[in-house]
Design a protein around this motif. Structure first.
Motif, PDB file in Angstrom:
ATOM      1  N   THR A   1      26.170  34.961 -23.384  1.00 33.67           N
ATOM      2  CA  THR A   1      26.038  36.444 -23.806  1.00 33.67           C
ATOM      3  C   THR A   1      24.828  36.896 -23.765  1.00 33.67           C
ATOM      4  N   ALA A   2      24.593  38.312 -23.002  1.00 27.14           N
ATOM      5  CA  ALA A   2      23.238  38.902 -22.774  1.00 27.14           C
ATOM      6  C   ALA A   2      23.253  40.064 -24.069  1.00 27.14           C
TER       7      ALA A   2
ATOM      8  N   SER B 232      28.476  41.621 -22.009  1.00 23.50           N
ATOM      9  CA  SER B 232      27.993  41.397 -20.724  1.00 23.50           C
ATOM     10  C   SER B 232      27.211  40.054 -20.968  1.00 23.50           C
ATOM     11  N   GLY B 233      27.271  39.280 -19.739  1.00 23.92           N
ATOM     12  CA  GLY B 233      26.485  38.033 -19.763  1.00 23.92           C
ATOM     13  C   GLY B 233      26.341  37.544 -18.317  1.00 23.92           C
ATOM     14  N   VAL B 234      26.036  36.102 -18.388  1.00 24.36           N
ATOM     15  CA  VAL B 234      25.833  35.582 -17.070  1.00 24.36           C
ATOM     16  C   VAL B 234      26.600  34.061 -17.195  1.00 24.36           C
TER      17      VAL B 234
ATOM     18  N   VAL C  46      21.870  39.512 -27.895  1.00 24.37           N
ATOM     19  CA  VAL C  46      22.177  38.130 -28.199  1.00 24.37           C
ATOM     20  C   VAL C  46      21.319  37.257 -27.381  1.00 24.37           C
ATOM     21  N   ASN C  47      21.296  37.353 -26.200  1.00 26.13           N
ATOM     22  CA  ASN C  47      20.321  36.518 -25.295  1.00 26.13           C
ATOM     23  C   ASN C  47      19.368  37.614 -24.439  1.00 26.13           C
ATOM     24  N   GLY C  48      20.041  38.836 -24.562  1.00 25.04           N
ATOM     25  CA  GLY C  48      19.135  39.925 -23.810  1.00 25.04           C
ATOM     26  C   GLY C  48      19.036  39.920 -22.361  1.00 25.04           C
TER      27      GLY C  48
ATOM     28  N   ASP D 156      25.866  32.663 -28.789  1.00 30.46           N
ATOM     29  CA  ASP D 156      25.121  32.559 -27.577  1.00 30.46           C
ATOM     30  C   ASP D 156      25.986  32.421 -26.267  1.00 30.46           C
ATOM     31  N   TYR D 157      27.169  31.665 -26.312  1.00 33.07           N
ATOM     32  CA  TYR D 157      28.144  31.266 -25.318  1.00 33.07           C
ATOM     33  C   TYR D 157      29.677  31.533 -25.810  1.00 33.07           C
ATOM     34  N   PHE D 158      30.356  32.192 -24.999  1.00 30.76           N
ATOM     35  CA  PHE D 158      31.720  32.288 -25.248  1.00 30.76           C
ATOM     36  C   PHE D 158      32.446  32.099 -24.030  1.00 30.76           C
ATOM     37  N   THR D 159      33.762  31.763 -24.081  1.00 27.61           N
ATOM     38  CA  THR D 159      34.707  31.521 -23.267  1.00 27.61           C
ATOM     39  C   THR D 159      35.795  32.495 -22.852  1.00 27.61           C
TER      40      THR D 159
END
Ligand SMILES: [Zn+2]
Ligand SMILES: [Zn+2]
Length: 340
Positions: free
Chosen positions: A34-35, A67-69, A335-337, A124-127
């Protein structure tokens, strides 16, 4: 197994930061770092044990505007790889029920949703299943991209309106984040002459200038006197829903976007609905709207950054949802920017 930080709603009106294992994506799923994750009215409802688009049953991680990577992919995932910048449509349709079969996915009888019925972006992470993950272009920032979901809900509303033409006059009821998105979208979809209501002179004066509005109305001290061809209700209270229906020209359409409490009702003049042949329509979530939203945010036709008022940490979220930390306007969680 590596560990991550998750903000878990462990019970109604209670959240805790937990150390959890990073989830492993299933064969058809993508693991997203997660960003940014937006917080909206739905999260306030879910926090207080009320339903959003669906019920959230604790323990659950909220966060449906993400949003995220991409961090990892399941073995059947074809279109994504580690490092891809993405947004996630939280809504997962069953593709099997009557409504899915007849193309009205928003009415799916078995709707599940990231950040509502399954863990979302406030960790930090999700599916998410590959079918609800979208690539975003390099020029689009991850901070802007976390508003893809709310924008797509507004795009869906515009898609289910009828016969929009430039001569029409529109009223937006409310001046929150969604109202500001609608002011921009109405113009893109063809209505130029737009008024907006709110409750604070300072905010309204700024919004009039920033959104190039025709007129702003502070409903704590003035009545809505004009009549409109299109009214978009973005508050969801009985008094504002009444205002929406009253402020109509013959043949007008009233889009009920603001989410009322379950069981809430409001008064309407039913003769006027007949005489004016009004269309009063609800608008639920956002099927087939992400592609449009990505296009609108990527080329700058819709702006969100000036309206993202508060950038929070995960630790600040419980206080904001509980209302003990008073914030004005839209909050997004870093979250993680900016990952890349
Ligand atoms: Zn939302
Ligand atoms: Zn379905």
């Amino acid at each position: 197994m590596s560990k991550m930080k998750a903000l878990v709603m462990t019970a109604k009106q209670h959240m805790e930061i937990e150390d959890r294992d990073v989830p492993t994506p299933k064969d058809d799923e993508v693991l997203v770092e997660t960003a940014y994750a937006g917080i909206c009215g739905t999260d306030h409802a879910l926090y207080n044990g009320l339903p959003g688009s669906a019920d959230a049953t604790p323990p659950i991680v909220l966060g449906h505007e993400n949003s995220g990577v991409v961090s990892a992919v399941g073995k059947n995932v074809k279109d994504f790889k580690k490092g891809d910048r993405v947004v996630v449509d939280p809504n997962i349709y069953c593709d099997k029920c009557f409504y899915c079969h007849t193309g009205r996915y928003e009415l799916c009888e078995n709707l599940s949703a990231v950040g509502v019925t399954r863990d979302g972006g406030l960790e930090d992470y999700f599916t998410a299943p590959e079918k609800v993950v979208y690539h975003i272009p390099d020029e689009l920032s991850l901070q802007t991209a976390c508003s893809m979901e709310p924008l797509s809900c507004a795009v869906h509303t515009m898609k289910i309106t009828e016969n929009i033409t430039p001569y029409q006059h529109a009223l937006i009821i409310g001046d929150g984040y969604m109202a500001k998105l609608f002011a921009q979208l109405l113009r893109i979809y063809g209505i130029q002459n737009i008024d907006m209501t709110g409750r604070h002179d300072d905010n309204l004066a700024w919004e009039k200038k920033e959104l190039n509005l025709n007129k702003v109305i502070n409903t704590t001290k003035e009545k809505i006197t004009d009549k409109y061809d299109m009214v978009i209700e973005c508050v969801g209270k009985p008094e504002t829903q009444e205002q929406a229906v009253e402020a109509t020209n013959p043949g007008a359409q009233v889009m009920m976007f603001g989410v009322g409490a379950p069981g809430q009702t409001f008064n309407m003049n039913t003769y006027e609905i007949f005489k004016k042949q009004l269309t009063i329509k609800g608008s639920m979530i956002n099927p087939h709207s992400f592609e449009d939203s990505i296009a609108l945010l990527s080329d700058g036709s819709v702006k969100v950054k000036p309206f993202q008022n508060n950038i929070l940490t995960l630790e600040q979220v419980p206080g904001v949802l509980a209302g003990t930390d008073k914030v004005q306007g839209k909050s997004i969680v870093k979250v993680n920017g900016d990952l890349k």
